[in-house]
Design a protein around this motif. Structure first.
Motif, PDB file in Angstrom:
ATOM      1  N   GLY A  13       4.611   0.522  -7.073  1.00  0.00           N
ATOM      2  CA  GLY A  13       5.335   1.353  -6.120  1.00  0.00           C
ATOM      3  C   GLY A  13       5.012   2.826  -6.176  1.00  0.00           C
ATOM      4  O   GLY A  13       5.677   3.632  -5.539  1.00  0.00           O
TER       5      GLY A  13
ATOM      6  N   VAL B 270       5.905  -2.284  -1.089  1.00  0.00           N
ATOM      7  CA  VAL B 270       5.638  -1.693  -2.395  1.00  0.00           C
ATOM      8  C   VAL B 270       4.133  -1.704  -2.627  1.00  0.00           C
ATOM      9  O   VAL B 270       3.497  -2.752  -2.579  1.00  0.00           O
TER      10      VAL B 270
ATOM     11  N   THR C 281       6.930   2.703  -1.357  1.00  0.00           N
ATOM     12  CA  THR C 281       7.950   1.688  -1.583  1.00  0.00           C
ATOM     13  C   THR C 281       8.498   1.149  -0.271  1.00  0.00           C
ATOM     14  O   THR C 281       9.216   0.161  -0.263  1.00  0.00           O
TER      15      THR C 281
END
Length: 182
Positions: free
Chosen positions: A36, A44, A40
């Protein structure tokens, strides 16, 4: 044909960080990825943590790059195998030997020899993995992943930078350009 290539061995996990992997192995990685760290949302990226030992040395065949990486890892094969087993028991964890090759990659062309040198550039296209490499992969439960990309520009699509003005003085300007600079 220009060729850019590199090799790495990686341990990866959605849950165990690269720092934790390094601590468990007692081996500092050459590169890491943090799950991430680039994005995100909406997804991710990267999707998992990774711990990598890498060879990017130009002028070596793939098998020679693999040998450089595995020479560093073989003394720790038991710990790597144990951790790889733990990671593969997790969802989406494990180990991989990754080979990445870019053909016709003029931006990362092979090292150039001196213009008057009688030597020919090394032949980098052929490669093999011997039984010792395969045994290491089997012992660590590692997959082999080979990614090869043809970087030849498509017909009708200009190469990066093609068709752009040679200087900014030649670039057209107008009211829209001036408004954005305020």
């Amino acid at each position: 044909m220009p060729l850019h290539q590199y090799v790495y061995f990686a341990l990866f996990s959605r849950h165990t960080s690269a720092a934790e992997m390094a601590e468990l192995l007692g081996i500092e990685p050459d590169e890491v990825s943090v799950r991430g760290s680039r994005s995100t949302h909406p997804a991710v990226i990267p999707v998992e943590h990774s711990w990598k030992i890498v060879c990017r040395e130009p002028g070596l065949r793939v098998d020679e790059q693999v040998a450089h990486v595995l020479d560093r890892l073989r003394p720790h094969a038991d710990r790597i195998a144990g951790l790889a087993g733990q990671l593969s028991a997790e969802e989406s964890g494990g180990a991989v030997l990754e080979i990445v090759r870019y053909f016709n990659d003029v931006e990362h062309d092979q090292e150039q020899l001196e213009p008057d040198s009688p030597e020919q550039p090394p032949h980098l296209f052929g490669w093999h993995l011997d039984s010792d490499v395969l045994a290491f992969l089997a012992a660590t439960g590692a997959a082999l992943d080979v990614d090869e990309y043809d970087m030849t520009p498509d017909e009708g699509i200009p190469a990066a930078g093609a068709g752009l003005p040679a200087t900014t003085a030649e670039a057209p300007t107008g009211p829209a350009e001036e408004d954005r600079s305020r």
